[in-house]
Design a protein around this motif. Structure first.
Motif, short mmCIF file in Angstrom:
data_model
loop_
_atom_site.label_atom_id
_atom_site.label_comp_id
_atom_site.label_asym_id
_atom_site.label_seq_id
_atom_site.Cartn_x
_atom_site.Cartn_y
_atom_site.Cartn_z
N ASN A 179 -9.89 -3.63 1.93
CA ASN A 179 -9.41 -2.28 1.63
C ASN A 179 -9.76 -1.26 2.71
N HIS A 190 0.82 -1.20 0.00
CA HIS A 190 0.00 0.00 0.00
C HIS A 190 0.86 1.26 0.00
N TYR A 221 -9.12 2.40 1.13
CA TYR A 221 -8.28 2.41 -0.07
C TYR A 221 -9.12 2.10 -1.30
#
Length: 425
Positions: A274, A237, A257
């Protein structure tokens, strides 16, 4: 300069997301045309077959990963999944060997050579996954590249007998990886009842299954203490954010995300979801949950973000080993995707005694983040209620989670929260 670098990065992404499958076909097709013993039509048919097969590699890679994850979920050991790789790679080897062999007039691989080539292909998957587990790439795109290299190797073995020695080397790597994993799996059944434990994961957030695993390991293996450490921001990430491949927003105390237009479509950026609470919040939730469960005196929640960011969980485990030289080291893990990820890392950390737990209770952090209740400790439940209603929260340690109220619903975490509306008692 930054603009130029960004443009080059986006161009590289557009290429890399599609180049691996075609790399898989390029060398075998070149061999077909340079060594073709049959008609041009046969060479063309073989080339078409190789190209069509190569286009399926991303889907094949996803299927392989899902199959191995399912096996891990069932057994919580790595040996069954690594053995299954032979069956999963055999069709890839068979297709390449048949198409290249037919077009070049070579005999089909004999049984022994076929097994060796299949094991070598499986070894490339082992290397691809090992890179991913250490934060270098991610499993899907790494595996597609590994399959491309395997196709090159198999095509070469078909037409050049001398290359078989390279395949033998690959098969030896596979057997070594299988042996290391099998020995560690055996240690999960035969272990000393003494020493210290480590428990790594995202803990996003911590839940009752985590606490039960800790308690069972402490009592069942008579451990002096268990060290727990959660992920910070995964390297995948961090790098993707720097390159603009993913974007981050905040909602209800979590990082959300999402992919951007620059994202590599061949990558799985979110193998475990996410939505993540910040590292500091997950650390404090772990400490609070252990306190709720009466485990605070026997569990230490480590705070080593610098070591983790540099070396990952391998570095954290090395630090624990340094503190307890000569003592048996036990590694807790579940059979879920994140747990098996950690289990694979244990194979790179020396003599660790895995404490494997098959997850069948239905408790998950995903369910908690989606609103399920009764799956975690009292303090964590109170935190979730507070953040869900936009309130601040102060932990017993004095650490504060504070909402910043603005139209964008941005949320930040701070250690200074003088006007907190909810306090942990």
């Amino acid at each position: 300069m930054k603009t130029v670098a960004a443009m080059l990065g986006r161009a590289r992404l557009r290429v890399s997301s599609r180049v691996y499958p075609w790399l898989a076909a390029a060398w075998p097709i070149a061999i077909v045309w340079s060594r073709a013993a049959a008609s041009a039509e046969a060479a063309l048919a073989a080339s078409f077959g190789l190209a069509a097969s190569a286009s399926l590699l991303p889907a094949v890679a996803v299927k392989m990963i899902r199959t191995e994850d399912a096996i891990g979920l069932r057994f919580a050991r790595v040996t069954p999944g690594r053995l299954a790789r032979l069956a999963l790679h055999a069709p890839v080897v068979l297709v390449v060997a048949t198409l290249v062999g037919t077009a070049t007039g070579q005999r089909l691989l004999d049984a022994m050579t076929f097994v060796i080539a299949t094991a070598a292909s499986a070894a490339l998957q082992s290397l691809a996954f090992r890179f991913a587990y250490h934060g270098r790439g991610e499993r899907t795109s790494n595996l597609v590249l590994a399959l491309a290299v395997a196709a090159w190797l198999v095509a070469s073995v078909v037409v050049e007998p001398a290359v078989r020695y390279l395949a033998v080397t690959g098969a030896a790597v596979y057997l070594a990886d299988l042996l290391v994993g099998a020995l560690a799996d055996l240690r999960s059944f035969w272990f000393p009842r003494a020493g210290v434990g480590v428990f790594f994961g995202s803990f996003n957030p911590v839940h009752n299954s985590h606490l039960r695993m800790i308690r069972d390991a402490l009592d069942g293996r008579r451990l002096d203490t268990i060290y727990v450490h959660c992920t910070t921001v995964p390297k995948l990430h961090r790098q993707a954010l720097e390159r603009g491949e993913i974007a981050m927003s905040r909602e209800a105390g979590m990082r959300i995300y999402s992919k951007t237009s620059s994202a590599d479509p061949g990558k799985n950026y979110f193998p475990t979801g996410n939505r993540f609470y910040d590292y500091e919040v997950r650390r404090e939730l772990l400490r609070a949950a252990c306190g709720d469960a009466g485990l605070a005196q026997r569990v230490e929640v480590l705070d080593l973000p610098d070591i983790y960011d540099k070396e990952g969980f391998v570095g954290v485990l090395r630090e624990v080993r340094r503190r307890h030289r000569g003592q048996p080291l036990h590694g807790l893990h579940g059979s879920d995707t994140g747990g098996m990820w950690v289990r694979n890392l244990f194979d790179d950390c020396g003599w660790v005694f895995p404490c494997a737990v098959v997850r069948t209770d239905g408790v998950s952090a995903t369910a908690i983040r989606s609103g399920a209740t009764g799956l975690t400790s009292e303090t964590v439940e109170r935190f979730l209620v507070a953040t869900g209603s936009g309130q601040d929260f102060v932990f017993a340690s004095g650490y504060c989670f504070e909402h910043v109220r603005n139209p964008d619903r941005d949320v930040r975490v701070t250690g200074d929260c003088p006007a907190a509306s909810t306090t942990m008692e």
